[in-house]
Design a protein around this motif. Structure first.
Motif, PDB file in Angstrom:
ATOM      1  N   LEU A  88       0.844  -1.192   0.000  1.00 46.89           N
ATOM      2  CA  LEU A  88       0.000   0.000   0.000  1.00 46.89           C
ATOM      3  C   LEU A  88       0.883   1.247   0.000  1.00 46.89           C
ATOM      4  N   PRO A  89       0.694   2.165  -0.947  1.00 50.01           N
ATOM      5  CA  PRO A  89       1.549   3.359  -1.008  1.00 50.01           C
ATOM      6  C   PRO A  89       1.457   4.180   0.272  1.00 50.01           C
ATOM      7  N   ALA A  90       2.493   4.979   0.532  1.00 51.70           N
ATOM      8  CA  ALA A  90       2.571   5.745   1.779  1.00 51.70           C
ATOM      9  C   ALA A  90       1.387   6.694   1.939  1.00 51.70           C
ATOM     10  N   ASP A  91       1.029   7.427   0.876  1.00 53.61           N
ATOM     11  CA  ASP A  91      -0.076   8.385   0.988  1.00 53.61           C
ATOM     12  C   ASP A  91      -1.380   7.685   1.343  1.00 53.61           C
ATOM     13  N   MET A  92      -1.610   6.509   0.764  1.00 50.43           N
ATOM     14  CA  MET A  92      -2.828   5.776   1.056  1.00 50.43           C
ATOM     15  C   MET A  92      -2.769   5.183   2.468  1.00 50.43           C
ATOM     16  N   THR A  93      -1.590   4.763   2.888  1.00 48.81           N
ATOM     17  CA  THR A  93      -1.410   4.260   4.249  1.00 48.81           C
ATOM     18  C   THR A  93      -1.762   5.342   5.256  1.00 48.81           C
ATOM     19  N   ILE A  94      -1.303   6.567   4.999  1.00 42.98           N
ATOM     20  CA  ILE A  94      -1.586   7.693   5.887  1.00 42.98           C
ATOM     21  C   ILE A  94      -3.081   7.992   5.914  1.00 42.98           C
ATOM     22  N   ILE A 152      -3.792  22.272  23.536  1.00 41.95           N
ATOM     23  CA  ILE A 152      -2.592  21.428  23.466  1.00 41.95           C
ATOM     24  C   ILE A 152      -2.915  20.096  22.804  1.00 41.95           C
ATOM     25  N   ALA A 153      -4.063  19.510  23.127  1.00 43.93           N
ATOM     26  CA  ALA A 153      -4.462  18.237  22.516  1.00 43.93           C
ATOM     27  C   ALA A 153      -4.628  18.386  21.010  1.00 43.93           C
ATOM     28  N   CYS A 154      -5.250  19.478  20.579  1.00 46.83           N
ATOM     29  CA  CYS A 154      -5.431  19.707  19.144  1.00 46.83           C
ATOM     30  C   CYS A 154      -4.079  19.859  18.449  1.00 46.83           C
ATOM     31  N   ARG A 155      -3.156  20.559  19.075  1.00 45.99           N
ATOM     32  CA  ARG A 155      -1.820  20.716  18.506  1.00 45.99           C
ATOM     33  C   ARG A 155      -1.101  19.366  18.424  1.00 45.99           C
ATOM     34  N   ARG A 204      -0.292  14.238  12.705  1.00 52.51           N
ATOM     35  CA  ARG A 204      -0.761  14.233  11.320  1.00 52.51           C
ATOM     36  C   ARG A 204       0.274  14.814  10.354  1.00 52.51           C
ATOM     37  N   ASP A 205       0.829  15.974  10.704  1.00 53.74           N
ATOM     38  CA  ASP A 205       1.647  16.737   9.760  1.00 53.74           C
ATOM     39  C   ASP A 205       3.136  16.428   9.846  1.00 53.74           C
ATOM     40  N   ARG A 206       3.658  16.258  11.072  1.00 52.24           N
ATOM     41  CA  ARG A 206       5.101  16.034  11.202  1.00 52.24           C
ATOM     42  C   ARG A 206       5.443  14.550  11.232  1.00 52.24           C
ATOM     43  N   MET A 207       4.768  13.786  12.087  1.00 51.41           N
ATOM     44  CA  MET A 207       5.114  12.374  12.234  1.00 51.41           C
ATOM     45  C   MET A 207       4.720  11.564  11.001  1.00 51.41           C
ATOM     46  N   GLY A 215       3.431  13.152   7.981  1.00 51.62           N
ATOM     47  CA  GLY A 215       3.700  13.906   6.757  1.00 51.62           C
ATOM     48  C   GLY A 215       2.572  13.823   5.761  1.00 51.62           C
ATOM     49  N   MET A 216       1.330  13.953   6.222  1.00 51.40           N
ATOM     50  CA  MET A 216       0.205  13.818   5.311  1.00 51.40           C
ATOM     51  C   MET A 216       0.135  14.999   4.346  1.00 51.40           C
ATOM     52  N   ARG A 217      -0.587  14.784   3.290  1.00 54.26           N
ATOM     53  CA  ARG A 217      -0.756  15.783   2.226  1.00 54.26           C
ATOM     54  C   ARG A 217      -1.361  17.072   2.783  1.00 54.26           C
ATOM     55  N   LEU A 218      -0.812  18.215   2.390  1.00 59.52           N
ATOM     56  CA  LEU A 218      -1.319  19.495   2.854  1.00 59.52           C
ATOM     57  C   LEU A 218      -2.658  19.811   2.193  1.00 59.52           C
TER      58      LEU A 218
END
Length: 269
Positions: free
Chosen positions: A66-72, A206-209, A215-218, A220-223
């Motif tokens: 499964l490609p990385a983007d689809m895995t995410i 803090i929870a939302c951050r 999602r974004d750093r660990m 690296g999902m699509r922006l």
């Protein structure tokens, strides 16, 4: 489309065996089916207990390529099922325990599956998490995050898991005033550290951050910006979001004003 009419009975599907090839929707355990009405570009939900699988076979080998983007995207959809189920007004102490475990598994193993798709242990753990999250759909449903994903996904072809993940921080913030302890727990699962004696408003932020960091750093999902959609266009869907079926499971009333506010922060970083 006939199945979307609740007045029409659905006959039991005896002997159905489901073998998922992704790790996201958990449809092998769920009673929910989604079809798109091409005439109106609306996603229609069918809740069909007679269509629940009798057996589900989880084979992580089927997800190794499964490609990385689809895995995410798939993994974040499963996380959304658990987080929204945890916050749902239909939740219970038993479903809470399962949803907490799902979020724990995804936080610890989804990044590994993204970094190395051949990591069989990570694939297996993520697949189990998605399976359990699909089971929870039958018990807790989802809330307004999935309403947003259903409406925007059908209109603009946003990948479902992406849309769920873009919506979740704002949804957590929206329900924070009535589910502060649960939002705090989600943050703890995601590694958040809270100052001693921090007020509920601060722990929610803090929870939302923490989710955004996951999602974004660990992962690296699509922006969101890559979809090229204007905020003004998104806001035209506020009424549809407020009227979507799963919005009613949200522990706060999702009226037009609330839907508009949620869409204003959708996809923010």
């Amino acid at each position: 489309m006939e199945y979307t009419d609740p007045a029409k009975p659905i006959k039991p599907c005896a002997g159905m065996i489901s073998i998922p090839t992704t790790a996201g929707t958990g449809s092998e355990m769920s009673n929910a089916l989604v079809v798109t009405d091409e005439a109106s570009s609306r996603k229609m939900t069918v809740l069909a207990d007679p269509a629940v699988s009798e057996y589900a076979i989880l084979d992580p080998d089927l997800t190794l390529t499964l490609p990385a983007d689809m895995t995410i995207a798939c993994g974040l959809d499963a996380f959304g099922h658990a987080a929204e189920g945890y916050l749902s007004r239909l939740s219970s102490p038993v479903t809470d325990a399962v949803c907490e475990k799902v979020m724990f598994l995804l936080y610890n193993y989804l990044p590994r599956a993204v970094r190395d798709g051949s990591d069989r242990e990570a694939r297996e753990r993520v697949m189990v998490a998605a399976n359990l999250a699909g089971w929870m759909l039958n018990n807790t449903g989802t809330i307004v995050g999935h309403s947003i994903a259903h409406v925007l996904g059908s209109q603009y072809h946003i990948v479902h898991g992406d849309a769920v993940a873009y919506a979740l921080p704002s949804v957590m913030e929206f329900v924070g005033p009535v589910r502060a302890n649960k939002v705090r727990e989600i943050g703890q699962i995601l590694g958040a550290a809270y100052p001693q004696g921090a007020p509920e408003e601060q722990t929610t932020v803090i929870a939302c951050r923490s989710f955004k960091d996951f999602r974004d750093r660990m992962l690296g999902m699509r922006l969101f910006e890559s979809y090229g959609l204007s905020r003004e266009e998104l806001l035209t869907n506020a009424q549809a979001v407020a009227q979507e079926k799963f919005a009613g499971n949200t522990p706060r009333t999702v009226d037009l004003e609330a839907a508009d506010s949620l869409l204003r922060t959708f996809g923010g970083r």
